[in-house]
Design a protein around this motif. Structure first.
Motif, mmCIF file in Angstrom:
data_model
loop_
_atom_site.group_PDB
_atom_site.id
_atom_site.type_symbol
_atom_site.label_atom_id
_atom_site.label_comp_id
_atom_site.label_asym_id
_atom_site.label_seq_id
_atom_site.Cartn_x
_atom_site.Cartn_y
_atom_site.Cartn_z
ATOM 1 N N LEU A 17 56.110 -41.296 59.072
ATOM 2 C CA LEU A 17 54.869 -41.255 59.853
ATOM 3 C C LEU A 17 53.663 -41.639 59.001
ATOM 4 O O LEU A 17 52.671 -42.151 59.531
ATOM 5 C CB LEU A 17 54.662 -39.868 60.466
ATOM 6 N N VAL A 20 53.592 -45.271 59.381
ATOM 7 C CA VAL A 20 53.196 -45.628 60.748
ATOM 8 C C VAL A 20 51.688 -45.489 60.910
ATOM 9 O O VAL A 20 51.012 -46.423 61.364
ATOM 10 C CB VAL A 20 53.946 -44.743 61.775
ATOM 11 N N TYR A 87 58.438 -46.420 63.661
ATOM 12 C CA TYR A 87 58.466 -45.214 64.486
ATOM 13 C C TYR A 87 59.717 -45.195 65.362
ATOM 14 O O TYR A 87 60.420 -44.191 65.438
ATOM 15 C CB TYR A 87 57.208 -45.118 65.354
#
Length: 170
Positions: A17, A20, A87
């Protein structure tokens, strides 16, 4: 102990993440900066063509700025595709995008190879745009420069051809 370790390993995928969100922030910054640069260029255009101020080689400056903006927008798209692809590969599918037709074209990423293919095509376009930006500054006072230009255009066309052929086989 083994169960705890496996859960820890499986949970470590959430570290992606960071990549991302970094990509999404970078994408937003590039889109914003490029749009602001286009706004400044528009004001300079008004200054030159409506108010009559003279800027030498203004046409070349405009073309160079526009090509730079296209390059930045393409790089922002790379960041978007990479962020969404990471993701979807490591965390979960985006539920809100399942029934969206545009998302279907963008998010058909089932494997790392799919992600690499999508990124490779956009990166090829970035390289092509960068090539043509540099072409603006080539002086055609030497026959060898004209030959280099022709060779460069041929190689760009060849890269596009092979990129298209690779996409057909899927």
């Amino acid at each position: 102990m083994k169960d705890f370790f496996e859960r820890l390993l499986w949970g470590s995928r959430y570290l992606t993440l960071l990549a991302v969100w970094s990509c999404i922030i970078g994408m937003a910054l590039l889109f914003t900066l490029s749009a602001l640069d286009m706004g400044k260029l528009f004001l300079e255009f008004i200054d030159v063509y409506i108010l009559g101020h003279n800027i030498p080689d203004f046409h070349t400056i405009v073309v160079s700025h526009v090509i730079t903006a296209v390059d930045d927008f393409l790089l922002a798209m790379v960041l978007l595709i990479f962020g969404l692809g990471v993701y979807e590969l490591h965390i979960d599918k985006l539920e809100c995008a399942r029934d969206n037709e545009a998302a279907g074209k963008l998010l058909k990423i089932e494997s790392l190879d799919d992600l690499k293919d999508r990124l490779g095509k956009v990166i090829l376009m970035i390289l092509i745009v960068a090539f043509f930006k540099n072409v603006l500054h080539v002086k055609f006072d030497d026959p060898l420069n004209i030959l280099y230009m022709g060779g460069g255009i041929f190689l760009v066309a060849l890269a596009l051809y092979f990129g298209h052929k690779a996409g057909e086989h899927k």
